[in-house]
Design a protein around this motif. Structure first.
Motif, PDB file in Angstrom:
ATOM      1  N   ASP A   1       8.752 -32.531  30.164  1.00  0.00           N
ATOM      2  CA  ASP A   1       9.794 -32.544  31.204  1.00  0.00           C
ATOM      3  C   ASP A   1       9.164 -32.866  32.546  1.00  0.00           C
ATOM      4  O   ASP A   1       7.935 -32.955  32.659  1.00  0.00           O
ATOM      5  CB  ASP A   1      10.515 -31.183  31.226  1.00  0.00           C
ATOM      6  CG  ASP A   1       9.606 -30.031  31.562  1.00  0.00           C
ATOM      7  OD1 ASP A   1       9.062 -30.012  32.687  1.00  0.00           O
ATOM      8  OD2 ASP A   1       9.385 -29.135  30.687  1.00  0.00           O
TER       9      ASP A   1
ATOM     10  N   GLY B   1      11.055 -14.036  27.528  1.00  0.00           N
ATOM     11  CA  GLY B   1       9.605 -14.175  27.383  1.00  0.00           C
ATOM     12  C   GLY B   1       9.161 -14.154  25.933  1.00  0.00           C
ATOM     13  O   GLY B   1       8.012 -13.808  25.631  1.00  0.00           O
TER      14      GLY B   1
ATOM     15  N   ASN C   1       6.899 -18.624  37.682  1.00  0.00           N
ATOM     16  CA  ASN C   1       7.679 -19.768  38.157  1.00  0.00           C
ATOM     17  C   ASN C   1       9.148 -19.698  37.767  1.00  0.00           C
ATOM     18  O   ASN C   1       9.899 -20.631  37.991  1.00  0.00           O
ATOM     19  CB  ASN C   1       7.078 -21.062  37.594  1.00  0.00           C
ATOM     20  CG  ASN C   1       7.095 -21.062  36.064  1.00  0.00           C
ATOM     21  OD1 ASN C   1       7.391 -20.030  35.448  1.00  0.00           O
ATOM     22  ND2 ASN C   1       6.801 -22.189  35.449  1.00  0.00           N
ATOM     23  N   VAL C   2       9.566 -18.587  37.115  1.00  0.00           N
ATOM     24  CA  VAL C   2      10.900 -18.596  36.502  1.00  0.00           C
ATOM     25  C   VAL C   2      12.058 -18.558  37.506  1.00  0.00           C
ATOM     26  O   VAL C   2      13.139 -19.082  37.229  1.00  0.00           O
ATOM     27  CB  VAL C   2      11.077 -17.446  35.484  1.00  0.00           C
ATOM     28  CG1 VAL C   2      10.232 -17.711  34.272  1.00  0.00           C
ATOM     29  CG2 VAL C   2      10.731 -16.111  36.092  1.00  0.00           C
TER      30      VAL C   2
ATOM     31  N   GLN D   1      16.939 -13.681  20.956  1.00  0.00           N
ATOM     32  CA  GLN D   1      15.507 -14.011  20.910  1.00  0.00           C
ATOM     33  C   GLN D   1      14.726 -12.980  20.091  1.00  0.00           C
ATOM     34  O   GLN D   1      13.842 -13.329  19.319  1.00  0.00           O
ATOM     35  CB  GLN D   1      14.920 -14.077  22.335  1.00  0.00           C
ATOM     36  CG  GLN D   1      15.254 -15.336  23.097  1.00  0.00           C
ATOM     37  CD  GLN D   1      14.632 -16.585  22.495  1.00  0.00           C
ATOM     38  OE1 GLN D   1      15.171 -17.121  21.531  1.00  0.00           O
ATOM     39  NE2 GLN D   1      13.528 -17.055  23.037  1.00  0.00           N
TER      40      GLN D   1
ATOM     41  N   ASP E   1      14.607 -25.910  24.660  1.00  0.00           N
ATOM     42  CA  ASP E   1      15.337 -24.971  25.523  1.00  0.00           C
ATOM     43  C   ASP E   1      14.558 -24.746  26.823  1.00  0.00           C
ATOM     44  O   ASP E   1      15.129 -24.807  27.918  1.00  0.00           O
ATOM     45  CB  ASP E   1      15.515 -23.651  24.762  1.00  0.00           C
ATOM     46  CG  ASP E   1      16.217 -22.595  25.592  1.00  0.00           C
ATOM     47  OD1 ASP E   1      17.371 -22.848  25.984  1.00  0.00           O
ATOM     48  OD2 ASP E   1      15.594 -21.539  25.882  1.00  0.00           O
TER      49      ASP E   1
ATOM     50  N   GLY F   1       6.514 -16.492  33.116  1.00  0.00           N
ATOM     51  CA  GLY F   1       5.651 -16.993  34.186  1.00  0.00           C
ATOM     52  C   GLY F   1       6.181 -16.568  35.552  1.00  0.00           C
ATOM     53  O   GLY F   1       7.299 -16.052  35.684  1.00  0.00           O
TER      54      GLY F   1
ATOM     55  N   LEU G   1       7.921 -18.775  23.632  1.00  0.00           N
ATOM     56  CA  LEU G   1       6.600 -19.337  23.285  1.00  0.00           C
ATOM     57  C   LEU G   1       5.858 -18.469  22.262  1.00  0.00           C
ATOM     58  O   LEU G   1       5.029 -18.972  21.512  1.00  0.00           O
ATOM     59  CB  LEU G   1       5.758 -19.529  24.552  1.00  0.00           C
ATOM     60  CG  LEU G   1       6.299 -20.561  25.554  1.00  0.00           C
ATOM     61  CD1 LEU G   1       5.305 -20.775  26.688  1.00  0.00           C
ATOM     62  CD2 LEU G   1       6.610 -21.888  24.884  1.00  0.00           C
TER      63      LEU G   1
HETATM   64  N1  LIG Z   1       8.787 -26.309  30.185  1.00  0.00           N
HETATM   65  C1  LIG Z   1       8.358 -25.341  30.974  1.00  0.00           C
HETATM   66  N2  LIG Z   1       8.231 -25.526  32.317  1.00  0.00           N
HETATM   67  C2  LIG Z   1       7.783 -24.551  33.103  1.00  0.00           C
HETATM   68  N3  LIG Z   1       7.436 -23.305  32.675  1.00  0.00           N
HETATM   69  C3  LIG Z   1       7.577 -23.060  31.381  1.00  0.00           C
HETATM   70  C4  LIG Z   1       8.033 -24.039  30.455  1.00  0.00           C
HETATM   71  N4  LIG Z   1       8.039 -23.482  29.231  1.00  0.00           N
HETATM   72  C5  LIG Z   1       7.625 -22.209  29.381  1.00  0.00           C
HETATM   73  N5  LIG Z   1       7.332 -21.953  30.646  1.00  0.00           N
HETATM   74  C6  LIG Z   1       6.813 -20.687  31.204  1.00  0.00           C
HETATM   75  O1  LIG Z   1       6.388 -19.905  30.137  1.00  0.00           O
HETATM   76  C7  LIG Z   1       7.055 -18.635  30.122  1.00  0.00           C
HETATM   77  C8  LIG Z   1       7.232 -18.159  28.745  1.00  0.00           C
HETATM   78  O2  LIG Z   1       8.148 -18.977  28.033  1.00  0.00           O
HETATM   79  P1  LIG Z   1       9.032 -18.374  26.897  1.00  0.00           P
HETATM   80  O3  LIG Z   1       9.842 -19.469  26.308  1.00  0.00           O
HETATM   81  O4  LIG Z   1       8.158 -17.587  26.054  1.00  0.00           O
HETATM   82  O5  LIG Z   1       9.945 -17.346  27.662  1.00  0.00           O
HETATM   83  P2  LIG Z   1      11.254 -17.590  28.479  1.00  0.00           P
HETATM   84  O6  LIG Z   1      11.660 -19.006  28.407  1.00  0.00           O
HETATM   85  O7  LIG Z   1      11.008 -17.037  29.820  1.00  0.00           O
HETATM   86  O8  LIG Z   1      12.272 -16.648  27.717  1.00  0.00           O
HETATM   87  P3  LIG Z   1      12.999 -16.932  26.318  1.00  0.00           P
HETATM   88  O9  LIG Z   1      12.413 -15.924  25.424  1.00  0.00           O
HETATM   89  O10 LIG Z   1      14.440 -16.627  26.566  1.00  0.00           O
HETATM   90  O11 LIG Z   1      12.688 -18.293  25.899  1.00  0.00           O
HETATM   91  C9  LIG Z   1       8.312 -18.901  30.844  1.00  0.00           C
HETATM   92  O12 LIG Z   1       8.803 -17.694  31.400  1.00  0.00           O
HETATM   93  C10 LIG Z   1       7.873 -19.876  31.884  1.00  0.00           C
HETATM   94  O13 LIG Z   1       7.294 -19.222  32.981  1.00  0.00           O
END
Ligand SMILES: Nc1ncnc2c1ncn2[C@@H]1O[C@H](COP(=O)(O)OP(=O)(O)OP(=O)(O)O)[C@@H](O)[C@H]1O
Ligand SMILES: [Mg+2]
Length: 460
Positions: free
Chosen positions: A395, A425, A417-418, A296, A366, A415, A428
């Motif tokens: 989703d 992180g 909620n993870v 990442q 993802d 978040g 996004l």
């Molecule tokens: N589809 C989703 N459903 C619920 N929460 C989500 C979703 N997408 C993102 N989030 C929330 O947003 C946060 C940030 O997402 P982000 O993709 O940046 O990081 P990540 O998925 O935790 O890590 P990675 O860098 O490995 O993708 C997540 O940790 C999660 O809490």
């Protein structure tokens, strides 16, 4: 004046001002010199006529036994009359005593030397007159007496001629200024033109165009262009090094991690000791975590690097979404998820950097898979409007739990909620960066009925 001294002011305007001021000064000097020369030429001409008339009268003086005989010739006055409506006065003195004419006509300061006229201006009868005076000896009863002849004339005609000449000189000055002003505009434009065309050529370049400037430029701009080329070559060197670093780092981090994971798995298979097996499982999880973080991080670095070096590819967003849907098929199957892709029948063309859009989409899918519950549904929908194309990844998972998008798109922010889902992180953050680099927008919202909807919209 502010334009002249403002270091940030326009060169063209500064040059134009200087040229115009120069032209105005020269026009003024032209006016002054032409009118002065004209005035003195007219004056000299008028003086010679006046002098000639005076001499003509003096030459007609005759000596007689009882005095001086004065016979004023008609030609003398006709000569003066030819000049205009001016008034003429005369005075003749014998041995300093007025014998005829206006006896108050002013005398010269010094006695004139013979027939060479002495000229002087003097106020007379409320007017300014020009006077010519000559003196000649005349024999009266064998004795020489000095006879002075004074002829005066007003200068109305001369002033009129001089005034006319001054008007012409003024018109000449104005005309000269007009021509010079036009030339100044042309000159200023042509001097600044190479600078403008260089700036225009640089402005037209795309963000990834780091070729040196080779167009011919005026001598004065050569140091600037040389400095610019030096800067460009240093910048492109730095960018190449960054790209190499990202590629090498990816390779040098992933390979040993993969080896470590393979060896840990091998050891896990070879041991029966429960404690060792638990430790090895922990090692494998940590290796997975590190591999994920590393990839990442490198992906983020690559996206940031490419945002400046953006390629303008023509991509079919519908086909790209289908490809990504297909590549995530096995992962979705593993988690018993249904992954559906809905696209228009015709291609959705847009101009953007393929790698950037693909990376953003992969991160969205993802997340949707990662944060979904087993047996859930993930759908990828591609839509097109007049100006934008958008892809929506939705989703029926755990939802955002009230977290705001601006918070989740910050670097390394995850978040609440993870739960036990692995992640760094950065996903996004990458999507947001891509939306910014492509002048698009990214929204993330909870869905009614549960789940999350992420939408990336890009200009066509
Ligand atoms: N589809 C989703 N459903 C619920 N929460 C989500 C979703 N997408 C993102 N989030 C929330 O947003 C946060 C940030 O997402 P982000 O993709 O940046 O990081 P990540 O998925 O935790 O890590 P990675 O860098 O490995 O993708 C997540 O940790 C999660 O809490
Ligand atoms: Mg993610």
């Amino acid at each position: 004046m502010k334009t002249l001294f403002n270091p940030a002011g326009s060169i063209r305007r500064r040059l134009l001002w200087l040229l115009l001021i120069g032209a105005a000064v020269l026009s003024g000097l032209l006016y002054l010199s032409v009118s002065t020369v004209a005035r003195s030429a007219v004056e000299t001409t008028q003086d010679s006529i006046l002098g000639a008339a005076t001499i003509a009268i003096a030459e007609q003086l005759r000596g007689a036994d009882d005095g001086v005989e004065v016979d004023i010739p008609y030609t003398a006055f006709s000569m003066l009359g030819a000049v205009g409506e001016d008034r003429v006065f005369y005075r003749i003195l014998v041995n300093g005593e007025t014998v005829t004419g206006y006896d108050d006509l002013p005398l010269p300061d010094t006695t004139p030397a013979g027939l060479t006229p002495r000229y002087y201006s003097h106020p007379y009868q409320d007017m300014m007159v020009r006077i010519a005076a000559v003196e000649r000896p005349v024999l009266v009863s064998s004795r020489s007496v000095a006879v002075q002849v004074l002829v005066a004339q007003t200068r109305t005609a001369q002033d009129a001629i001089v005034g006319q000449m001054a008007n012409r000189a003024a018109a000449l000055g104005l005309g000269f200024f007009g021509v010079a002003a036009v030339l100044a505009v042309v000159t200023a434009r042509s001097v600044v033109q190479p600078v403008n065309s260089l700036a225009e050529a640089m402005g037209r370049r795309g963000p990834q165009d780091l070729r040196p400037v080779t167009r011919p430029v005026p001598q004065e701009l050569t140091p600037l262009v040389a400095a610019l080329n030096g800067f460009i070559s240093r910048l492109s060197g730095a960018l190449t090094r960054t790209e190499t670093f990202i590629a090498e780092a990816a390779h040098h981090i992933r390979t040993p991690l993969a080896t470590l994971r393979a060896q840990a798995e091998l050891a896990l298979r070879q041991t029966d000791d429960d404690a060792t097996r638990a430790t090895l499982r922990g090692v494998i999880r940590s290796v997975d975590d590190s591999a994920r973080s590393a990839s990442q991080l490198l992906e983020h670095a690559a996206v940031v690097y490419r945002s400046d070096q953006r390629a303008d590819d023509r991509i079919d967003l519908a086909a790209l979404a289908r490809d990504i849907g297909q590549s995530f098929g096995p992962t979705a199957d593993l988690r018993d998820l249904t992954l559906a892709v809905h696209t228009p029948d015709s291609p959705v063309w847009l101009t953007a950097d393929r790698l950037l859009v693909e990376t953003a989409l992969r991160n969205l899918v993802d997340n949707a898979i990662k944060y979904s519950n087993p047996d859930g549904q993930v759908s990828i929908d591609v839509d097109q409007s007049a100006t934008h194309a958008s892809v929506r990844v939705s989703d029926r998972g755990r939802g955002l739990d009230g977290a705001r998008r601006s918070h989740l798109t910050a670097r390394f922010q995850r978040g609440g909620n993870v739960g036990d889902v692995v992640g760094t992180g950065l996903g996004l953050t990458i999507v947001q960066e891509v939306a910014r680099a492509q002048n698009g927008s990214f929204t993330l919202s909870d869905r009614t009925g549960g789940g999350t909807c992420a939408e990336l919209s890009l200009p066509l």
